[in-house]
Design an enzyme around this catalytic site. Structure first.
Site, PDB file in Angstrom:
ATOM      1  N   ARG A   1      57.324  53.213  50.283  1.00 29.37           N
ATOM      2  CA  ARG A   1      56.620  54.342  49.659  1.00 29.37           C
ATOM      3  C   ARG A   1      56.003  55.207  50.756  1.00 29.37           C
ATOM      4  O   ARG A   1      55.029  54.800  51.395  1.00 29.37           O
ATOM      5  CB  ARG A   1      55.506  53.859  48.732  1.00 29.37           C
ATOM      6  CG  ARG A   1      55.954  53.188  47.444  1.00 29.37           C
ATOM      7  CD  ARG A   1      54.718  52.977  46.571  1.00 29.37           C
ATOM      8  NE  ARG A   1      55.009  52.317  45.322  1.00 29.37           N
ATOM      9  CZ  ARG A   1      54.684  51.051  45.052  1.00 29.37           C
ATOM     10  NH1 ARG A   1      54.054  50.327  45.955  1.00 29.37           N
ATOM     11  NH2 ARG A   1      54.966  50.522  43.877  1.00 29.37           N
TER      12      ARG A   1
ATOM     13  N   ASP B   1      50.024  51.399  47.146  1.00 26.50           N
ATOM     14  CA  ASP B   1      49.892  52.326  46.017  1.00 26.50           C
ATOM     15  C   ASP B   1      48.487  52.322  45.434  1.00 26.50           C
ATOM     16  O   ASP B   1      48.293  52.668  44.272  1.00 26.50           O
ATOM     17  CB  ASP B   1      50.901  51.984  44.920  1.00 26.50           C
ATOM     18  CG  ASP B   1      50.698  50.587  44.348  1.00 26.50           C
ATOM     19  OD1 ASP B   1      49.964  49.795  44.974  1.00 26.50           O
ATOM     20  OD2 ASP B   1      51.281  50.279  43.291  1.00 26.50           O
TER      21      ASP B   1
ATOM     22  N   ASP C   1      51.223  36.378  42.494  1.00 25.77           N
ATOM     23  CA  ASP C   1      49.956  36.642  41.810  1.00 25.77           C
ATOM     24  C   ASP C   1      49.796  35.767  40.563  1.00 25.77           C
ATOM     25  O   ASP C   1      48.704  35.245  40.300  1.00 25.77           O
ATOM     26  CB  ASP C   1      49.796  38.124  41.478  1.00 25.77           C
ATOM     27  CG  ASP C   1      51.017  38.737  40.809  1.00 25.77           C
ATOM     28  OD1 ASP C   1      52.084  38.083  40.792  1.00 25.77           O
ATOM     29  OD2 ASP C   1      50.923  39.865  40.307  1.00 25.77           O
TER      30      ASP C   1
ATOM     31  N   SER D   1      58.007  46.155  39.322  1.00 29.66           N
ATOM     32  CA  SER D   1      57.681  45.851  37.917  1.00 29.66           C
ATOM     33  C   SER D   1      58.150  46.942  36.964  1.00 29.66           C
ATOM     34  O   SER D   1      57.970  46.839  35.750  1.00 29.66           O
ATOM     35  CB  SER D   1      56.167  45.668  37.752  1.00 29.66           C
ATOM     36  OG  SER D   1      55.483  46.873  38.033  1.00 29.66           O
TER      37      SER D   1
END
Length: 442
Positions: A109, A205, A283, A314
């Protein structure tokens, strides 16, 4: 010093090239018409050309070496300057404050710039909060963005970019396997190579609040002192604007749910987790009882991070329904001047449970319709649930995230979820005789 050394290498190479040229001129024979002289001259010319080519190759090698030295100069100088959490004699205005690095996990990104800009904008001290950007994926444009910050950040790169072995049924989850591998490598660098005692972890992000650093600096001593805590998170899973009390941005809670999304951990926790780190879905793995071991995290009423990364592995799960509505705190709270001892386990449970189970009980229908008997009285109310289906029905009706991980609701503590509904504090809570989470609720 490195710069001077580089110039010395260049000077030596140029000196060598110049002397080779002189040797050629001095040893060149006088012109002759004989074939032997011509042959000898040709051989000498060929030899000089070969030597010149060798010199050119050496010059290129030295130039490449100089570029590598310059590339790693900033990183190595920062590594030599790494300090433990104990106070050291430095020039920082507050030398007693611990060094608390921020590890930014990046991949492909280029919008990592938004994350880094906010971190640098609000960072109170470069010494106390060094930024380490760990990049996976080998994405060139993202690498250029990170490099544009120069010495303001340390840029490290995950060396293994190949596919991760995964069961055939998990081929479509390859991204989650890569993320888990990257986390393991990056946290290993922070705690094993750089030898920090604690670190704040964010992803590329996330955008941070003005008091992001203040919050973590104040919470670190609490994490060190209270063994019933294992992390501090900047995130409230139910932190949508209409569900928090923005005027009480100083409120903090304990939660049994691992929130992530900007979180602080100690090196001793990494010592515990690293040997059994999962191949994927790290996670959710953290939310299993085998890892949590009855410990809690600290989380805020109003989030100190928000995510702007709708696109990812995701595929935007939860983003449009929940994540894009999370309220980012915009009011600086001087946490380091506040007494956070109320978050220690015994005191917190005594105060929090008394408040929850002392609140008048209401039914879901009354709460939604605003017809409950206590609507004209200030103070919180309690909505009680029994069983998984009752919890999920109430959570969905009220706009909460209704999924459970190993039986633990998001933002919940002892099964209790605190939020604001139509301007009133509500506790969605199990009965007072609650006896623990049921992992089958997941």
């Amino acid at each position: 010093m490195l710069k001077k050394s580089g110039w010395a290498v260049w000077g030596a190479a140029l000196f060598l090239a110049w002397n080779l040229l002189l040797l050629f001129l001095w040893s060149r024979p006088a012109p002759s018409s004989s074939s032997s002289s011509s042959s000898s001259s040709s051989r000498l010319t060929a030899e000089v050309i070969r030597l010149a080519q060798d010199a050119e190759t050496e010059l290129e090698r030295q130039q490449d070496l100089l570029r590598q030295i310059q590339r790693y100069r900033g990183l190595w100088s920062r590594r030599r300057a790494l300090l433990p959490l104990t106070p050291q004699p430095v020039t920082d205005p507050d030398p007693t404050s611990p060094v608390l690095p921020v590890l930014v996990l990046a991949c492909d990104r280029s919008t990592v710039r938004r994350c880094l800009d906010a971190l640098l904008r609000y960072r109170p001290s470069a010494h106390r909060f060094p930024l380490i950007v760990s990049q996976d994926c080998g994405h060139a444009e993202t690498a250029r963005v990170i490099a544009s910050y120069g010495a303001a950040v340390a840029h490290i790169r995950q060396p293994d970019l190949g596919e991760v072995a995964a069961p055939p049924e998990h081929r479509k989850f390859q991204g989650y396997y890569r993320i888990a591998r990257h986390y393991r490598w990056a946290l290993g660098q922070v705690f094993r190579t750089f030898r920090y005692r604690a670190a704040i972890v964010v992803e590329d992000d996330l955008e941070v609040a003005p008091d992001f650093f203040e919050y973590f600096q104040a919470a670190l001593p609490l994490l060190l002192a209270d063994r019933s805590l294992w992390c501090v998170s900047a995130w409230n899973d139910n932190g949508k604007e209409q569900m928090v009390d923005a005027a009480r941005a100083e409120l903090l809670y304990r939660t049994d749910f691992f929130p992530g999304l900007g979180w602080l951990l100690l090196d001793e926790l990494w010592d515990e987790l690293e040997p059994k780190w999962p191949a994927a879905f790290w996670d959710d793995w953290m939310r299993q009882p085998e890892q949590r071991r009855g410990r809690a995290c600290v989380r805020p009423e109003v989030s100190r991070t928000v995510t702007f990364g709708r696109k990812g592995v995701s595929h935007g799960q939860f983003f449009d329904q929940y994540l894009k509505f999370i309220k980012l705190n915009d009011r600086f709270v001087p946490f380091t001047q506040l007494d956070l001892s109320y978050l220690k386990k015994e005191e917190y449970e005594r105060r929090f449970l008394a408040e929850v189970y002392g609140a008048p009980e209401v039914r879901l229908e009354e709460l939604r319709a605003g017809r409950h008997h206590h609507r004209d009285q200030p103070g919180p109310v309690r909505l009680q649930y029994r069983g998984r289906d009752a919890f999920k029905a109430a959570a969905k009706a009220l706009g909460l995230m209704d999924d459970l991980k190993s039986g633990v609701p998001r933002a919940g503590y002892r099964g209790i979820v605190s939020f604001v509904y139509r301007g009133r504090r509500v506790f969605l809570a199990p009965p007072p005789d609650w006896d623990g989470y049921d992992p089958s609720w997941s």
